[in-house]
Design an enzyme around this catalytic site. Structure first.
Site, PDB file in Angstrom:
ATOM      1  N   GLY A 152      -3.040  -0.759  -4.866  1.00 17.82           N
ATOM      2  CA  GLY A 152      -4.095  -1.802  -4.497  1.00 17.82           C
ATOM      3  C   GLY A 152      -5.394  -1.141  -5.118  1.00 17.82           C
ATOM      4  O   GLY A 152      -5.904  -1.749  -5.695  1.00 17.82           O
ATOM      5  N   ASP A 168       1.982   4.912  -2.430  1.00 16.27           N
ATOM      6  CA  ASP A 168       0.733   4.349  -1.859  1.00 16.27           C
ATOM      7  C   ASP A 168      -0.324   4.439  -2.858  1.00 16.27           C
ATOM      8  O   ASP A 168      -0.543   5.307  -3.575  1.00 16.27           O
ATOM      9  CB  ASP A 168       0.410   5.082  -0.838  1.00 16.27           C
ATOM     10  CG  ASP A 168      -0.612   4.362   0.329  1.00 16.27           C
ATOM     11  OD1 ASP A 168      -0.830   3.094  -0.070  1.00 16.27           O
ATOM     12  OD2 ASP A 168      -1.135   4.872   1.247  1.00 16.27           O
ATOM     13  N   GLY A 169      -1.297   3.295  -2.665  1.00  9.72           N
ATOM     14  CA  GLY A 169      -2.249   3.612  -3.724  1.00  9.72           C
ATOM     15  C   GLY A 169      -2.476   2.423  -4.985  1.00  9.72           C
ATOM     16  O   GLY A 169      -3.368   2.644  -5.570  1.00  9.72           O
ATOM     17  N   LEU A 177      22.549  11.228  -9.306  1.00  8.53           N
ATOM     18  CA  LEU A 177      21.487  11.293  -8.428  1.00  8.53           C
ATOM     19  C   LEU A 177      21.604   9.871  -7.608  1.00  8.53           C
ATOM     20  O   LEU A 177      22.049   8.594  -7.938  1.00  8.53           O
ATOM     21  CB  LEU A 177      20.106  11.019  -9.157  1.00  8.53           C
ATOM     22  CG  LEU A 177      18.883  10.672  -8.448  1.00  8.53           C
ATOM     23  CD1 LEU A 177      18.429  11.367  -7.700  1.00  8.53           C
ATOM     24  CD2 LEU A 177      17.872   9.971  -9.536  1.00  8.53           C
ATOM     25  N   SER A 205       3.071   6.223   8.976  1.00 11.22           N
ATOM     26  CA  SER A 205       3.399   4.770   8.858  1.00 11.22           C
ATOM     27  C   SER A 205       4.790   4.219   9.062  1.00 11.22           C
ATOM     28  O   SER A 205       5.235   3.143   8.427  1.00 11.22           O
ATOM     29  CB  SER A 205       3.010   4.394   7.259  1.00 11.22           C
ATOM     30  OG  SER A 205       1.520   4.590   7.127  1.00 11.22           O
ATOM     31  N   HIS A 243       0.797  -2.703  -8.523  1.00  6.80           N
ATOM     32  CA  HIS A 243       2.284  -2.767  -8.043  1.00  6.80           C
ATOM     33  C   HIS A 243       3.233  -2.772  -9.476  1.00  6.80           C
ATOM     34  O   HIS A 243       4.201  -1.815  -9.611  1.00  6.80           O
ATOM     35  CB  HIS A 243       2.728  -3.752  -7.289  1.00  6.80           C
ATOM     36  CG  HIS A 243       2.027  -4.154  -5.936  1.00  6.80           C
ATOM     37  ND1 HIS A 243       1.880  -2.724  -5.124  1.00  6.80           N
ATOM     38  CD2 HIS A 243       1.708  -5.118  -5.375  1.00  6.80           C
ATOM     39  CE1 HIS A 243       1.384  -3.360  -4.066  1.00  6.80           C
ATOM     40  NE2 HIS A 243       1.278  -4.512  -4.137  1.00  6.80           N
TER      41      HIS A 243
END
Ligand code: FPP
Length: 243
Positions: free
Chosen positions: A17, A14-15, A125, A191, A31
């Site tokens: 923007g 998140d973050g 992984l 969320s 992004h």
């Protein structure tokens, strides 16, 4: 203290923007910068033998964003999948995408299918990208799949519905529940992410914006997790006795 490395780490990235806005850039630039952080955390997880790393890249609710941002994000995903193919293969990484595929373009679905097939031979992984995903969608989808099995006769109505039955139908049935969930950018909520799967997940929140998140931030989150005591509703004494 768990003192144990988490087996599955999930991240709500998140973050992007806000990162872009602070620099006077377009949101899509945020992004784009976030892809560099994806690279850093994937490398860290592979180097530290974390078995599963999952990333919440696009939620069901994100379909409500402006069309240009949705299109830009989808293009970015396609480019990242194409561009990272060799890195994934050279680093023995299994790549999976989870979410509501009915809303994704044929172009993106073909790329996803291709990379999932190619990387399925790997054994290191497992990197999972949650795309067009929401926890409520996952639960409803599981119930509907279960109902389909009753309708087509492969399940009988007498079968008891228990947690194990539900988990068989969730989109995450092949992966363990997250041990640690990291959310960047100072927001402290789930969320509509893995609602069922996070029942006993440890949460870690950081102010760092996703495009700035690097290996040292990831290490701090892991170190903090390893200091925690996971009790699953039991007392500390019971846990210590079993260790
Ligand atoms: C949240 O920031 C971030 C997203 C909705 C997209 C995350 C996607 C990437 C980093 C692209 C690459 C991913 C992969 C797996 C290749 P926001 O836009 O909600 O930020 P804001 O809250 O500051 O507005």
């Amino acid at each position: 203290m768990t003192n144990k490395l988490p087996r599955h780490v999930s991240i709500i990235m998140d973050g992007n923007g806000r990162w872009a806005k602070r620099r006077g850039l377009d949101r899509l630039q945020g992004h784009k910068a976030g892809v560099e952080s994806v690279r850093a955390v994937t490398e860290f997880a592979a180097e530290n033998r974390i078995e599963f790393l999952s990333l919440f890249a696009f939620s069901e609710e994100n379909w409500n964003r402006p069309q240009y941002e949705i299109e830009g994000l989808m293009e970015l995903m396609i480019d990242a999948i194409i561009g990272e193919r060799n890195t994934l293969m050279n680093n023995n990484i299994i790549f999976k995408v989870i979410g509501d595929f009915s809303r994704l373009s044929k172009k993106l679905l073909d790329k996803i299918d291709d990379i999932q097939t190619s990387t399925s031979v790997n054994s290191g992984l497992t990197l999972i990208v949650f795309l067009s995903y929401s926890g409520k969608w996952d639960l409803i989808n599981a119930f509907n799949l279960y109902l389909d099995c009753i309708r087509n006769g492969s399940n009988s109505i007498e079968d008891t519905f228990d947690p194990q039955t539900l988990e068989k139908y969730l989109s995450t049935s092949s992966i363990p529940d997250p041990d640690l969930l990291i959310r960047t950018s100072g927001e402290q909520r789930i969320s509509n992410y893995m609602l069922w799967q996070c029942a006993y997940t440890e949460f870690y929140f950081t102010e760092v914006l996703w495009p700035d998140f690097r290996k040292n931030d990831f290490k701090l989150a892991i170190d903090t997790y390893m200091e925690r005591e996971r009790r699953y509703g039991k007392t500390g004494e019971q846990i210590n006795k079993n260790n």
